[in-house]
Scaffold this motif. Structure first.
Motif, PDB file in Angstrom:
ATOM      1  N   ASP A 122       0.971  -1.190   0.082  1.00  0.00           N
ATOM      2  CA  ASP A 122       0.087   0.101   0.016  1.00  0.00           C
ATOM      3  C   ASP A 122       0.826   1.307   0.158  1.00  0.00           C
ATOM      4  O   ASP A 122       0.575   2.265  -1.017  1.00  0.00           O
ATOM      5  CB  ASP A 122      -0.763   0.141   1.215  1.00  0.00           C
ATOM      6  CG  ASP A 122      -2.222  -0.726   1.001  1.00  0.00           C
ATOM      7  OD1 ASP A 122      -2.259  -1.374   0.119  1.00  0.00           O
ATOM      8  OD2 ASP A 122      -3.029  -0.566   1.884  1.00  0.00           O
ATOM      9  N   GLY A 123       1.756   1.166   0.847  1.00  0.00           N
ATOM     10  CA  GLY A 123       2.682   2.446   0.874  1.00  0.00           C
ATOM     11  C   GLY A 123       3.478   2.783  -0.388  1.00  0.00           C
ATOM     12  O   GLY A 123       3.665   3.742  -0.850  1.00  0.00           O
ATOM     13  N   HIS A 124       3.931   1.661  -0.953  1.00  0.00           N
ATOM     14  CA  HIS A 124       4.566   1.870  -2.110  1.00  0.00           C
ATOM     15  C   HIS A 124       3.711   2.057  -3.391  1.00  0.00           C
ATOM     16  O   HIS A 124       4.173   3.159  -4.003  1.00  0.00           O
ATOM     17  CB  HIS A 124       5.484   0.627  -2.574  1.00  0.00           C
ATOM     18  CG  HIS A 124       6.100   0.802  -4.043  1.00  0.00           C
ATOM     19  ND1 HIS A 124       7.427   0.996  -3.893  1.00  0.00           N
ATOM     20  CD2 HIS A 124       6.064   0.591  -5.165  1.00  0.00           C
ATOM     21  CE1 HIS A 124       7.960   1.186  -5.020  1.00  0.00           C
ATOM     22  NE2 HIS A 124       7.197   0.788  -6.024  1.00  0.00           N
ATOM     23  N   PHE A 125       2.406   1.779  -3.453  1.00  0.00           N
ATOM     24  CA  PHE A 125       1.556   2.006  -4.513  1.00  0.00           C
ATOM     25  C   PHE A 125       0.470   2.859  -4.411  1.00  0.00           C
ATOM     26  O   PHE A 125      -0.159   3.424  -5.251  1.00  0.00           O
ATOM     27  CB  PHE A 125       1.200   0.807  -5.130  1.00  0.00           C
ATOM     28  CG  PHE A 125       2.022  -0.348  -5.788  1.00  0.00           C
ATOM     29  CD1 PHE A 125       2.619  -0.007  -7.036  1.00  0.00           C
ATOM     30  CD2 PHE A 125       2.437  -1.375  -5.189  1.00  0.00           C
ATOM     31  CE1 PHE A 125       3.299  -0.993  -7.828  1.00  0.00           C
ATOM     32  CE2 PHE A 125       3.391  -2.394  -5.626  1.00  0.00           C
ATOM     33  CZ  PHE A 125       3.703  -2.002  -6.828  1.00  0.00           C
ATOM     34  N   ALA A 126       0.364   3.569  -3.243  1.00  0.00           N
ATOM     35  CA  ALA A 126      -0.613   4.573  -2.690  1.00  0.00           C
ATOM     36  C   ALA A 126      -0.502   5.617  -3.676  1.00  0.00           C
ATOM     37  O   ALA A 126      -1.588   6.079  -4.132  1.00  0.00           O
ATOM     38  CB  ALA A 126      -0.408   4.962  -1.392  1.00  0.00           C
ATOM     39  N   SER A 127       0.509   6.253  -4.190  1.00  0.00           N
ATOM     40  CA  SER A 127       0.580   7.400  -5.028  1.00  0.00           C
ATOM     41  C   SER A 127       0.507   7.144  -6.537  1.00  0.00           C
ATOM     42  O   SER A 127       0.743   8.050  -6.996  1.00  0.00           O
ATOM     43  CB  SER A 127       1.647   8.138  -4.702  1.00  0.00           C
ATOM     44  OG  SER A 127       2.951   7.667  -4.875  1.00  0.00           O
ATOM     45  N   LYS A 128       0.348   5.951  -6.780  1.00  0.00           N
ATOM     46  CA  LYS A 128       0.535   5.566  -8.139  1.00  0.00           C
ATOM     47  C   LYS A 128      -0.894   5.372  -9.040  1.00  0.00           C
ATOM     48  O   LYS A 128      -1.850   5.091  -8.276  1.00  0.00           O
ATOM     49  CB  LYS A 128       1.485   4.421  -8.416  1.00  0.00           C
ATOM     50  CG  LYS A 128       2.671   4.580  -7.847  1.00  0.00           C
ATOM     51  CD  LYS A 128       3.773   3.334  -8.153  1.00  0.00           C
ATOM     52  CE  LYS A 128       5.182   3.817  -7.980  1.00  0.00           C
ATOM     53  NZ  LYS A 128       5.407   4.519  -6.800  1.00  0.00           N
TER      54      LYS A 128
END
Length: 333
Positions: A327-333
């Motif tokens: 979640d933390g890695h892809f949240a802004s994508k």
């Protein structure tokens, strides 16, 4: 005419069973090459308390045996790359490995070689020797306070031990998952019983979301298509229900998350082997005795317990941590 034989293992404590296996392996050719896991890879396969003997000393002991001509230390959990480099005429493993479970089988057979699974001498294992001298063994019993308190205490002890000894493996596996998805590939997940439920749970968290709004992520539980599962079990065998799906659905660059609390579930083991053949990375999730699955994996979670319930509880906790990291890695994508 020279005939090169290859086998591999940890060989932490050399015992009569090892010597018997190596003697029989050498008799199949003119030169015996033994691959041994490095200290770092032994720790990933057998836990933080192993090996008892460091890799250089293990190498020296093996070279002192009349049957062994060369010893090569390898860093990976699996000897696959080493087998490709050595190109043996004969590939040998102990009888606890079926031929279709032995890494390198397809490569050796394709080159005109032989693969053998040799019966083991009963009564010998490094783990049983360690248990007998008190260096390692099953979990020490807790004073009984009733099933509720005892179960909570067991759970807490297992989680604390894993955190102290193996927490780096959580980050290593998360990195594999994130790299797989970031590269446009997918996650395939399989397991039996409670592990099948975990496979579906984890896939749902990825396709939907965990706690943070983000893009949908490609994850497939191989445990949910009842028509495929029953057809494959009926037409092939229950051992092939996941491997056949991997063969059909996996592409090079994908990742298989293989879950087996024992580490010995034949259908999960064969799925891991098929995934490796198809160019996929493999993450294993198992318990303290799960050496077989661990040695077929690129990265592995080994929960320090042999009790199925405690292992499964730790598995889903770790999977939730992965979900949070993803979640933390892809949240802004």
């Amino acid at each position: 005419m020279s005939k090169l034989v290859f086998t591999n293992g940890c060989f932490d404590i050399i015992h009569a069973g090892h010597i018997d296996l190596l003697d029989r392996a050498k008799a199949m050719g003119t030169k015996l090459v033994v691959g041994i896991n490095s200290d770092a890879s032994v720790r990933k396969i057998k836990g933080s308390q192993r090996p008892l003997v460091n890799q250089e000393d293990r190498r020296k002991v093996l070279l002192a045996l009349r049957s062994v001509d060369e010893v090569i230390i390898f860093e990976e959990l699996t000897p696959e790359n080493l087998i490709h480099a050595v190109k043996p005429d004969v590939l040998v493993k102990g009888g606890d490995w079926a031929i279709n479970e032995i890494i390198g089988t397809d490569f050796v057979l394709a080159n005109g070689g032989e693969v053998h699974s040799l019966p083991l001498v009963d009564g010998y294992s490094s783990s049983s020797i360690i248990e007998n001298i008190g260096g390692e063994g099953s979990e020490a019993p807790l004073p009984s306070n009733g099933v509720i308190k005892d179960s909570f205490k067991q759970h807490i002890r297992v989680i604390q031990q894993f955190l102290a000894e193996s927490s780096d493996s959580v980050a290593e596996c998360a990195e594999v998952i994130i790299d797989t998805i970031a590269a446009g590939h997918k996650l395939l997940i399989c397991g039996n019983g409670g592990s099948a439920a975990d496979a579906q749970h984890i896939a749902a968290e990825f396709v939907g979301r965990y706690e943070t709004e983000r893009m949908a992520l490609p994850a497939i539980a191989l445990t949910t298509d009842t028509s495929a599962l029953t057809a494959l079990a009926n037409d092939y065998s229950f051992e092939r229900i996941f491997a056949r799906q991997v063969e059909a659905l996996a592409n090079a660059g994908d990742c298989l998350l293989a879950i087996s609390t024992s580490g010995n579930s034949p259908n999960v083991v064969l799925a891991a082997i098929e995934a490796r053949k198809d160019g996929c990375r493999v993450i294993g999730m198992t318990g303290a005795a799960g050496k077989k699955l661990a040695s077929l994996s690129d990265a592995c979670i080994m929960v320090p317990s042999e009790k199925t319930a405690r292992i499964q509880e730790a598995h889903i906790t770790i999977a939730h941590i992965w979900c949070e990291m993803v979640d933390g890695h892809f949240a802004s994508k």
